[in-house]
Every structure is written in structure tokens, then in C-alpha cells.
Enzyme design. Sequence first.
Site, PDB file in Angstrom:
ATOM      1  N   HIS A  83      28.312   6.360 -26.889  1.00 19.75           N
ATOM      2  CA  HIS A  83      26.991   7.001 -26.847  1.00 19.75           C
ATOM      3  C   HIS A  83      27.032   8.341 -27.575  1.00 19.75           C
ATOM      4  CE1 HIS A  83      28.308   9.723 -23.611  1.00 19.75           C
ATOM      5  NE2 HIS A  83      28.829   8.681 -22.998  1.00 19.75           N
ATOM      6  N   GLU A 130      27.785  15.921 -23.538  1.00 18.15           N
ATOM      7  CA  GLU A 130      28.323  14.933 -22.612  1.00 18.15           C
ATOM      8  C   GLU A 130      29.240  13.892 -23.251  1.00 18.15           C
ATOM      9  OE1 GLU A 130      25.344  12.103 -21.178  1.00 18.15           O
ATOM     10  OE2 GLU A 130      23.784  13.298 -22.118  1.00 18.15           O
ATOM     11  N   ARG A 143      33.335  11.013 -18.015  1.00 23.30           N
ATOM     12  CA  ARG A 143      32.320  11.753 -18.776  1.00 23.30           C
ATOM     13  C   ARG A 143      32.202  13.133 -18.145  1.00 23.30           C
ATOM     14  NH1 ARG A 143      28.612   8.347 -18.839  1.00 23.30           N
ATOM     15  NH2 ARG A 143      27.169   8.898 -17.181  1.00 23.30           N
ATOM     16  N   HIS A 170      15.610  12.856 -20.813  1.00 18.54           N
ATOM     17  CA  HIS A 170      15.766  12.664 -22.256  1.00 18.54           C
ATOM     18  C   HIS A 170      14.505  13.281 -22.847  1.00 18.54           C
ATOM     19  CE1 HIS A 170      18.616   9.060 -21.444  1.00 18.54           C
ATOM     20  NE2 HIS A 170      19.183  10.229 -21.247  1.00 18.54           N
ATOM     21  N   TYR A 197      35.582   5.579 -22.134  1.00 14.18           N
ATOM     22  CA  TYR A 197      35.424   4.470 -21.194  1.00 14.18           C
ATOM     23  C   TYR A 197      36.339   3.339 -21.655  1.00 14.18           C
ATOM     24  CZ  TYR A 197      31.272   7.374 -20.937  1.00 14.18           C
ATOM     25  OH  TYR A 197      30.429   8.452 -20.879  1.00 14.18           O
ATOM     26  N   HIS A 256      25.242   2.822 -17.222  1.00 11.93           N
ATOM     27  CA  HIS A 256      24.111   3.080 -16.321  1.00 11.93           C
ATOM     28  C   HIS A 256      24.290   2.389 -14.964  1.00 11.93           C
ATOM     29  CE1 HIS A 256      21.267   4.368 -19.813  1.00 11.93           C
ATOM     30  NE2 HIS A 256      22.157   5.288 -19.491  1.00 11.93           N
ATOM     31  N   ASP A 316       0.803  -1.224   0.000  1.00 10.99           N
ATOM     32  CA  ASP A 316       0.000   0.000   0.000  1.00 10.99           C
ATOM     33  C   ASP A 316       0.838   1.277   0.000  1.00 10.99           C
ATOM     34  OD1 ASP A 316       0.958  -0.249   2.510  1.00 10.99           O
ATOM     35  OD2 ASP A 316      -0.943   0.095   3.547  1.00 10.99           O
ATOM     36  N   ASP A 318      27.043  11.024 -12.379  1.00  9.22           N
ATOM     37  CA  ASP A 318      26.028  11.593 -13.276  1.00  9.22           C
ATOM     38  C   ASP A 318      24.775  11.755 -12.423  1.00  9.22           C
ATOM     39  OD1 ASP A 318      24.101  12.141 -15.184  1.00  9.22           O
ATOM     40  OD2 ASP A 318      24.849  10.673 -16.628  1.00  9.22           O
ATOM     41  N   HIS A 371      21.468  15.107 -25.933  1.00  6.45           N
ATOM     42  CA  HIS A 371      20.029  14.829 -26.044  1.00  6.45           C
ATOM     43  C   HIS A 371      19.307  16.081 -25.582  1.00  6.45           C
ATOM     44  CE1 HIS A 371      19.888  14.233 -21.649  1.00  6.45           C
ATOM     45  NE2 HIS A 371      20.953  13.469 -21.782  1.00  6.45           N
ATOM     46  N   GLU A 387      29.506  16.357 -18.410  1.00  5.28           N
ATOM     47  CA  GLU A 387      28.193  16.689 -18.986  1.00  5.28           C
ATOM     48  C   GLU A 387      27.669  18.014 -18.460  1.00  5.28           C
ATOM     49  OE1 GLU A 387      24.995  13.952 -17.955  1.00  5.28           O
ATOM     50  OE2 GLU A 387      23.849  14.615 -19.706  1.00  5.28           O
ATOM     51  N   ASP A 402      20.829  17.670 -15.670  1.00  2.00           N
ATOM     52  CA  ASP A 402      21.520  16.409 -15.984  1.00  2.00           C
ATOM     53  C   ASP A 402      23.006  16.731 -16.099  1.00  2.00           C
ATOM     54  OD1 ASP A 402      22.343  13.979 -16.933  1.00  2.00           O
ATOM     55  OD2 ASP A 402      21.287  14.099 -18.851  1.00  2.00           O
TER      56      ASP A 402
HETATM   57  N1  GLY Z   1      21.723  10.850 -17.038  1.00  2.00           N
HETATM   58  C1  GLY Z   1      21.339  10.318 -18.281  1.00  2.00           C
HETATM   59  C2  GLY Z   1      22.061  10.913 -19.390  1.00  2.00           C
HETATM   60  O1  GLY Z   1      23.099  11.531 -19.182  1.00  2.00           O
HETATM   61  O2  GLY Z   1      21.631  10.871 -20.513  1.00  2.00           O
HETATM   62 MN    MN Z   2      23.585  12.456 -17.383  1.00  2.00          MN
HETATM   63 MN    MN Z   3      22.473  13.277 -20.349  1.00 10.06          MN
END
Ligand code: GLY
Ligand code: MN
Ligand code: MN
Length: 433
Positions: free
Chosen positions: A345, A379, A401, A356, A383, A238, A34, A255, A349, A403, A266
Site C-alpha cells: 500500500h 504508515e 505497520r 482518507h 506483511y 482491512h 427502526d 489500526d 494519505h 502509522e 488514524d
Molecule cells: N485506517 C485506514 C488507513 O490507515 O488508511
Molecule cells: Mn490507519
Molecule cells: Mn491511514
Amino acid sequence: MTEFKRRRRRLMRLMGKDSIAILPTAPAMTRSRDVEHPYRPDSDFYYLTGFTEPESVAVLRPSHKEGEYLLFCRERDPKKELWNGLRAGLEGAKKHYGADEALTIGKLNEALPQMLESCERVYYPIGHHPELDRLMPEWIAAIRAKSRSGIKGPREIHALDLILHEMRLFKGAAEIEAMRIAAVIAAEGHKRMMRACKPGMPEYRLESEFLHECATRGARQAAYPAIVGGGANACILHYTENNEVLRDGDLVLIDAGCEYGCYASDITRTFPVNGVFSPVQRELYQLVLDAQHAAIAEVRPGNPCNAPHEAAVRVLAKGMIKLELLKGLLSRLLKKEGYKKFFMHRTSHWLGMDVHDVGAYLKDEKPRVLQPGMVLTIEPGLYIPRECKEVAKKWRGIGIRIEDDVLVTEEGHEILSTAAPKEIHEIEALMAS
Ligand code: GLY
Ligand code: MN
Ligand code: MN
């Protein structure tokens, strides 16, 4: 409320008369037994209404004589409100949220088919709300069954989300202000983690510092689960377990972004656990940072939206050849996307109410052009997996990374997340302080 009204007006102009838009909010979700997840309205719904209660459906009917904006919502209920908090109710929906008319959500099934009878075009988010997807054909079939009495009903169905997402891609002044705040709060969270970090701490300790800073400043929800990856965990894109110990001599990649007024930030920063970059870390970090600077420099009106990515991969690929991480000619590595081995990647975005965020990346099958009011992330990363035998040992197990959140302006761009340090000397100075 004037802002929400302006958006509804704009949408209705795009829809034209004899049309109807139907937009449900998100359902409340059970976490376990619940206990529910913290409630978050559907972004499209909130964008048009500013209404944050579950069990609500907005209906827009341009130029309709009985009012253009109708809100189905929960009625007031003193017993339920005693336990679960206040509701706007039907009167509140009109008085505080600008609805021309409000009906109890229980009447939806009965009232909507009638409203559809006099419409030529229906706009709803096709494929996003299973209940609405199931009911819509039933409602329309029921209207068709009455065709002998002269009722025709809708002839066209349109994806409402596609129009709304194009609107949402261009942020207005109030949205930009919310995004600035979301970015500043998250940037302060990143600074707090840099100050708190010590070898021997578990990764989740840094996450808790971030969440504390954000919640203290009024951003109680994260925009997504934080990634706190020490050492080689940074190479798992991730990684969210965040439960290992941070080791002296390693980097940590974080991140983490927050949500403020339903708008996301982000931000990623990578820094040394002990506060000082080693020569090897420094070299690789500076390469990613150079790529990020080059990518940000491409954010300006008129540039294609993939220009930052192209700039980032060019710098990264060149640097990887120089550091002997990759072999071959630059032109060939770019053409064959050989850099994807260590940068797999995209660089950007859209960012907005969703991390996103919505909005098409292509127009006429080509990357669309950047325009003022768009917000995107920049970003780039590198890696190098621990088990990558083809590169010198010193590089293995490093993930980096960087960003930032960048607004396209008339003049070029504004970096919203600039308060979080990213130059090597700035990070080392903050961590030493
Ligand atoms: N935190 C997700 C991305 O950087 O796209
Ligand atoms: Mn991110
Ligand atoms: Mn991002």
C-alpha cells in the site's frame, strides 16, 4: 461560527457573482428496521455550516440582495422533538448558525428552481447526491422552457466538491486544534491497549479498551472500524473481525483512530502480545520504524507529497535485501517495485474530516508539493503471509505497520500522534509498567 462564515466568504469569492452553490448534508441511514446509524453530517456541508441536523441543504448566493447564505432545514416540531431531540428550526438557523435566511426543507423543490433562474453558474457536488443529480436537470429544463419570457437560467454547471476539497486540504488553526485533540485521544487509547494486553485475551478486548478511552475523553465515534490483528491476522490489511485470541509470542497490529469535532485521527501501532519483542520481531519492527522515521523526515514544505513514500520504500527494500526477504539489486527492486510483495500500500494519505481525506494528490499530473496546513499519515508496513514459502520460516505470519498523523508546518512538520509510543524500548517499558 466566525470560522464557518469565513469559509463561506472564501468560497463565494472563488465562485464570483451571478452564481449559486447548493450543498445538501448526508441523509440519516437506517441500520435495521427502526434503528438508525449514529448521525454524522456530510463533511463538506459541515465544513461550511457547522450545522449537524439531517434534512438540510445550504445555498450560497454571492452578493445576493436577499442574503448570501440560505439554509433549508427542518422546522421546529414539539412532538417530534419530544421523541428525537431538539431542532434549531428556522429561527435557530438564523440566530445560532448565521443563516441570512432559513426555509423549511419541504419548500426546496419549489424554491430552488426560482433561485436558479437568475444565475449564470451553478455549483453543486455532481455525482454525490442521487436526488440532487436527478432534480438538477429537471429544474434547469423547466427554466429553459420559460426562455420566451426572457428567463435564461444557468449556462454552466461546476463541481462544487472540487473547489471545497482544495480548501479542505489546507487546515486552519481551529481545524489543527481539533486534529491535535483527536490524535491525542486516540494515542491515549493506544497506550491503554498496550497496558491492558495479555496473552489469551480476545482481540475485541483491546478494541473495547480503545473505544472506552476515546469515549471517556469525548470522542464517541471511531474514525473507521478498528483493526486489531493478532499474529498473521495483521497481514490482512482491512481485518476487522477482531474475534480471535491473542497468543503469547505473537505481535498484534492495531489500526484505530477516533473522531473529535468531525476531525479524524488514524494511528497504527504494532506490539508484542506478551510485552517483549522476540529477536526476529525486533529486527523486522526496527526496519519498519526506520522506514517511518525516514519518511517523516521528508515531510516539509516544498517537498513533493510522494517524497515520504519514496524514502520509506528505499529503506524497506534495502532492509528486505539485508534480511534476505528479497533478492536482487536495490535499484532494480525499486524500479520494478519488487518491494510490493511485502509492502503493497502507499505510505500516506491526506487526513482531516475524513480519514482518507479529500484533496488532489497530483497537480499538472505530478505529485503536488507539500505546504503548511496539510495533514497526512505516514504508515509504512511489512506483511509476510503465513504461507509465503520463499522466505525463511521465522519471518512468516508477521505483519507490522506503524502509522502517525503529521502536520506540515512552516519549519517542517509536527507529529500529532506522538503520544503513542513506538520505539521498542518505550513500548516494552510501558507494557511492563
Ligand atoms: N485506517 C485506514 C488507513 O490507515 O488508511
Ligand atoms: Mn490507519
Ligand atoms: Mn491511514
